[in-house]
Write a protein that holds these residues in place. Sequence first.
Motif, PDB file in Angstrom:
ATOM      1  N   ALA A 183      20.163  41.484   7.765  1.00  0.00           N
ATOM      2  CA  ALA A 183      21.381  40.839   9.376  1.00  0.00           C
ATOM      3  C   ALA A 183      20.442  39.629   9.601  1.00  0.00           C
ATOM      4  N   SER A 184      19.420  39.310   9.493  1.00  0.00           N
ATOM      5  CA  SER A 184      19.392  37.403  10.396  1.00  0.00           C
ATOM      6  C   SER A 184      18.537  36.638   9.948  1.00  0.00           C
ATOM      7  N   ILE A 185      18.253  35.657   9.661  1.00  0.00           N
ATOM      8  CA  ILE A 185      17.949  34.882   8.919  1.00  0.00           C
ATOM      9  C   ILE A 185      17.395  34.038   8.989  1.00  0.00           C
ATOM     10  N   THR A 186      15.986  33.837   9.694  1.00  0.00           N
ATOM     11  CA  THR A 186      14.931  32.718  10.251  1.00  0.00           C
ATOM     12  C   THR A 186      13.982  32.107   8.837  1.00  0.00           C
ATOM     13  N   TRP A 187      13.749  30.371  10.150  1.00  0.00           N
ATOM     14  CA  TRP A 187      13.292  29.525   8.746  1.00  0.00           C
ATOM     15  C   TRP A 187      12.182  28.957   9.511  1.00  0.00           C
ATOM     16  N   LYS A 188      11.191  28.205   9.425  1.00  0.00           N
ATOM     17  CA  LYS A 188      10.281  27.012   9.704  1.00  0.00           C
ATOM     18  C   LYS A 188       9.894  26.271   8.570  1.00  0.00           C
ATOM     19  N   THR A 189      10.207  24.670   8.753  1.00  0.00           N
ATOM     20  CA  THR A 189      10.414  23.850   8.211  1.00  0.00           C
ATOM     21  C   THR A 189       9.230  23.024   7.377  1.00  0.00           C
ATOM     22  N   THR A 190       8.289  22.466   6.631  1.00  0.00           N
ATOM     23  CA  THR A 190       6.986  21.994   6.058  1.00  0.00           C
ATOM     24  C   THR A 190       7.474  20.932   5.669  1.00  0.00           C
ATOM     25  N   ASP A 191       6.487  19.993   5.401  1.00  0.00           N
ATOM     26  CA  ASP A 191       6.759  18.749   5.435  1.00  0.00           C
ATOM     27  C   ASP A 191       6.543  18.446   3.512  1.00  0.00           C
ATOM     28  N   THR A 192       6.140  19.261   3.012  1.00  0.00           N
ATOM     29  CA  THR A 192       5.893  19.310   1.233  1.00  0.00           C
ATOM     30  C   THR A 192       5.593  20.704   1.005  1.00  0.00           C
ATOM     31  N   GLU A 193       5.421  21.240  -0.214  1.00  0.00           N
ATOM     32  CA  GLU A 193       6.128  21.945  -0.564  1.00  0.00           C
ATOM     33  C   GLU A 193       4.677  23.266  -0.958  1.00  0.00           C
ATOM     34  N   LEU A 194       3.403  22.503  -0.697  1.00  0.00           N
ATOM     35  CA  LEU A 194       1.581  22.476  -0.134  1.00  0.00           C
ATOM     36  C   LEU A 194       2.018  23.271  -0.020  1.00  0.00           C
ATOM     37  N   SER A 195       2.342  22.807   1.586  1.00  0.00           N
ATOM     38  CA  SER A 195       2.123  23.443   2.840  1.00  0.00           C
ATOM     39  C   SER A 195       2.622  24.820   3.500  1.00  0.00           C
TER      40      SER A 195
END
Length: 576
Positions: A269-281
Motif C-alpha cells: 500500500a505504501s513504500i518508504t526507504w533509507k539511502t546508504t552510502d554503499t551497498e555494504l552499508s
Amino acid sequence: MRPPLHALQIPDAEFVVCDVETTGLSPDHNRMTEIALVRVAEGRVVEKYQTLINPRQFIPPFITELTGITNEMVYSAPDADEVLPAIRAFIGDAVFVGHNARFDFSFVDAALRRAGLAPLENAVLCTARLARRLVPALAKKNLGSIARHLGISNPRAHRASGDAETTARILLHFAGMVSEEHDVADLGDLLSFQNKPVYRVTTPPKNFLKLQPALAALPHEPGIYFFHDARGHIIYIGKARDLSDRVHSYFRYNVGHSEKVLKLARAVASITWKTTDTELSALLAEARAIRQHQPRFNALLKSARAYPFIRIDCADTFPTISWTYDMEDDGADYYGPFSSRFAVERALEVIDRIFLIRECDGRITPRDTATPCLYYDIKRCGAPCASLQSAEEYAEEVQRVRQFLRGRHDSVLNGLRAAMESRAEALDFEGAASVRDRLRDLERIVRQQRVMARSVRYQNLVIVTLARRTFVEVHCMKSGMLVAQELLDQRACTRQNVRTLLSESFFSGQNELFLGGKEDIAEMRIIASWCLTRRDESVVIEADDHQTRDALIDAVYAAVRGLGRDEAPARFAERA
C-alpha cells in the motif's frame, strides 16, 4: 559425493556454454561445421574448447556469407566422429547453456547419437528465455541485441567461439540479476525461472497508480526499502544497490514473477526507504531492520546465498577439520568464506593430503593398547588416537594449517624445511623423507592454486569501498565485528583523518566485541561474504599484516585516496 544437480546453489553449479555453426537448420539432415564450448564455474570462465568440423556436406553460400566458414576451411578439419568423444567429455554432466539452447543441444545430441555415443541428458538453460524475463523492455532478444544492451562486445559474431564467449558473459550477468532482483539462489530455481510465464496485462494492478508518486521519487542510490500494507505494517524489507531499479522490478508485470512476488506486489500500500552510502552499508542495515521488524514476507521470499566455511574444532585437544555452511558460537575457528562448496572441498582435500590432521573421530587411548588407523599407515595422520603424536606436536600441525589458510605459505614451507633438517640431524631419515615428500606436495599445490581464507571471528580488517562521486566508505572490523563506519571524501581526506579513525578502532584497547549472539554471527557472514564477492569494488586491508601503526595508516590512506581513480566501475562513474 555431489548433491542432486537441482539442489546446488548457482555458484556451486558448473555450466558449459555451447554454440554451433551448421550447414542448415535441421539436426537430422544438416551437420555442424564448428563448435565452441566454454566452461563456467564459481562465477567465471575456467576452460574453453573450439574446433572446425568437416560436415561431409556442401556449405550453402548464404551460410558462408553469415558465418564466414567456407567449404575450403573445413576440407581438412576433423570429422565429427573424431572430435565427438572430446566434446562429450568436456560437457560431462554440467548444465548445457546456449542462446536458443535447444538448437545447439539438438545438433550436438543428434551427432552423438549418430556416432553411437551416450546422448545428452544434461539440464538445459537458455539465455534467450532468461532475457525475455529479465530484460522485457528490450525489443529484440537475439544475442547481438542483448550483448549491446549489456555493454558486451563481440568482434567475432556468428562464429562459434565469439558467440559462445559472449553467451557466457551474458550468463554471468543474468545469474547476478536473478539473484539480486528475483531472490533466486539455487540451480533448481534458476532452471524453473527460465520457464516461468511472462505476464502481460493491459491494465495495471489496483495499487499501482497509488504507488506511482513513491516509485517516481525513488533515488538511483544504494539503500534499504520497506513495503507497508494498508494498515502501515512493514511486510517486506529489502536492500538494493539501486533503489529505483530494484523496487520498480516488483511492479513490472511483463516479467516472470513467482506467485509469491505477485502476492507481495499486490499487498503493498505504501513504500518508504533509507539511502546508504554503499551497498555494504545497505546489506548491514537490511539485516538489522529485518531482525527488528521480522516482516512476514521476508521469510517467504528471501533465499539467502550461503557460503561455506572451514571449521576447526578448537574445543578438542586434537581438533578435527571440516566444512560447514553454518557458523555458531561454539568456540570453533571458522575460516572463509569460500566461493562454493567445491572450492572448500578442494581446500580440505589439499589440507588432508599435506598436513597430518586426523580425519577420524576416534578416542585417544594409551600407546600400549592402541592400534593406529589406516590414515597413519598411508602417512596422512600422526595417530594421536594411538598416542603416537603428542598434543604439542599436533597443535603445531594445526597452527601450520591456520597459516596455510591465511595464505602464509612461506612460513609453512619454512617450517617444514626446518622440521626436515631437524629430523635429518637427529638421524631420523625416514621421518625426514616423509616431511620432504609433504614439502614437495605443498610447493606444487602452492604453484597451482591460491588457498586463502581468514579466521572470521578474529579478523581485523579495514574495508574501503567506493561510494558516490569522490567519496569512499571505510568499514573497520575488529575481532570480526564492525566497530567503525565512516564516509570520507577522497579529495579532502588527510592522513590525520585516517589516523583518528584507525586509532579509535584498533588502538584504543577495546576488548573482543563478539558476544556470541546470532546477530553477531549474521553480521560477520555479511562482511566476510562481501570481502569475497566484491573484491573488484573494494580494498580489503588486514590490520594484522602491518606491524606498526604508521604502516597501517599509510596503507589505508593510500587506498582511500586511490580507489577507483583509474578505472572506476561504470555505475560509480554514472553517479558522478
